[in-house]
Design an enzyme around this catalytic site. Structure first.
Site, PDB file in Angstrom:
ATOM      1  N   GLN A 170       0.805  -1.217   0.000  1.00  0.00           N
ATOM      2  CA  GLN A 170       0.000   0.000   0.000  1.00  0.00           C
ATOM      3  C   GLN A 170       0.839   1.267   0.000  1.00  0.00           C
ATOM      4  O   GLN A 170       0.324   2.349  -0.295  1.00  0.00           O
ATOM      5  CB  GLN A 170      -0.936   0.004   1.203  1.00  0.00           C
TER       6      GLN A 170
ATOM      7  N   CYS B 260      -5.195   0.540   3.756  1.00  0.00           N
ATOM      8  CA  CYS B 260      -5.258  -0.871   4.143  1.00  0.00           C
ATOM      9  C   CYS B 260      -6.662  -1.441   3.981  1.00  0.00           C
ATOM     10  O   CYS B 260      -6.841  -2.601   3.607  1.00  0.00           O
ATOM     11  CB  CYS B 260      -4.775  -1.041   5.578  1.00  0.00           C
TER      12      CYS B 260
ATOM     13  N   HIS C 299      -6.126  -1.366  11.526  1.00  0.00           N
ATOM     14  CA  HIS C 299      -5.527  -1.883  10.304  1.00  0.00           C
ATOM     15  C   HIS C 299      -6.399  -2.982   9.701  1.00  0.00           C
ATOM     16  O   HIS C 299      -6.887  -3.867  10.418  1.00  0.00           O
ATOM     17  CB  HIS C 299      -4.135  -2.431  10.612  1.00  0.00           C
TER      18      HIS C 299
ATOM     19  N   ASN D  17      -0.962  -9.449   4.609  1.00  0.00           N
ATOM     20  CA  ASN D  17      -0.839  -8.026   4.864  1.00  0.00           C
ATOM     21  C   ASN D  17      -0.619  -7.286   3.549  1.00  0.00           C
ATOM     22  O   ASN D  17      -0.487  -7.908   2.487  1.00  0.00           O
ATOM     23  CB  ASN D  17       0.324  -7.770   5.843  1.00  0.00           C
TER      24      ASN D  17
END
Length: 340
Positions: free
Chosen positions: A140, A146, A283, A304
């Site tokens: 990102q 996120c 997140h 992630n």
């Protein structure tokens, strides 16, 4: 004692390094000189460029503090995970949080839904990567998007499960075009609202057609009108229930929100994460599986969006079935999934 050519080169490099070091500041300790050498290697590895010597000095001081924290953690033989000097090693924890964690966890979803997986069969382990439902890890960048990556990861998964085609979908379309409500691009957003946008827009385009720029831009109406995948709805996983989350992840990749604010999370490198964290959700990530480690520790497999250099090639294994109903770092508080 005789020195090999390799030893001579190492000694010469150290002498030159110390010379450079002393030219930048005169009052250095010998230990600092070696720390600075590691800092220079880190700069070269991650391509850091600083505006001037002062900024470089300031970042070095942060680097040293982070290195000391990492060493202390890794020397604790009771921990099941390791930390490393990754690409965030010259950032304070506050800077890191501001640039990467922008899920609006302080605002709760008000959507009331059923739970389609209430009676689902749960296999002992699951890894949606092995079933071809997970795209490569993305990054990102310096953008609090996120939430978009989490939602897209879940939509990529259900699209592959229902069509057999794994398509990398566009986070940038969400960042640029989904801005009429709570979602505000690099300033943060919600996964549920991203799902709602795709439903109302009748689909979402591909990453290739609407590529990621790690910044806010004007919505590209032409590409927004192109639809490579669509969903018909979404549901929230019942909160405070890791067993419910397990049923959901057994059937598709799931958007989850976590508290990723700690330095342990910032520098996570490998192993099953059991670090200290709260439930202040900040997140968005994607749960793409679960399993049991060699020592018997149950874990969630989480994708992630900080690039493949972070964690276990972009993934983290987080301890599963903990005493707290919310799960480790609140992973079981605000999970949701799209419906094809």
């Amino acid at each position: 004692m005789e020195f090999t050519n390799q030893s001579k080169c190492i000694c010469l490099a150290l002498v030159l390094m110390l010379g450079d070091w002393s030219s930048e500041a005169t009052s250095r300790s010998f230990n600092d000189a070696f720390a600075y050498g590691r800092y220079e290697q880190w700069i070269a590895r991650y391509g850091r460029v600083y505006n001037d010597i002062k900024e470089k000095e300031d970042r070095f001081n942060i680097f040293k503090e982070n290195e000391a924290f990492i060493d202390t953690s890794n020397n604790d033989g009771n921990k099941l995970y390791k930390l490393s000097l990754n690409q965030f090693a010259d950032l304070t924890n506050e800077e890191f949080i501001a640039s990467r964690n922008r899920f609006k966890g302080h605002e709760c979803s008000t959507k009331t839904t059923t739970f389609k997986y209430e009676n689902a069969t749960v296999p002992a382990t699951m890894d949606w990567r092995k079933k071809g439902a997970v795209t490569p890890v993305k990054d990102q960048g310096q953008c609090g998007s996120c939430w978009a990556f989490s939602a897209v990861g879940a939509m990529e998964g259900i699209t592959q499960i229902t069509t057999g085609k794994l398509i990398s979908l566009s986070e940038q379309e969400l960042v640029d075009c989904d801005v009429q409500g709570e979602d505000q691009g690099c300033s943060g957003g919600f996964m549920d609202d991203a799902f709602q946008f795709v439903i109302q827009n009748h689909g979402i385009n591909t990453e290739a057609n609407y590529p990621y720029t790690a910044g806010n831009s004007t919505c590209n109406a032409k590409e927004e009108a192109g639809h490579a995948a669509t969903i018909t709805g979404y549901e929230d996983v019942p909160a405070n229930s890791e067993s419910a989350l397990l049923k959901a992840v057994a059937n598709q990749p799931i958007s989850v929100a976590i508290d990723a604010s700690g330095s342990n999370f910032q520098f996570y490198s490998s192993g099953v994460f059991t670090g200290t964290c709260g439930t202040d959700l900040d997140h968005g990530v994607t749960a793409v599986g679960y399993g049991v480690s060699a020592d018997g520790t149950k874990y969630w497999l989480v994708k992630n969006s900080w690039g493949a250099q972070w964690g276990e090639e972009g993934y983290i294994r987080m301890q599963r079935d903990v005493a707290a109903p919310a799960g480790l770092c609140g992973i079981a508080l605000q999970a949701s999934y799209p419906i094809a």
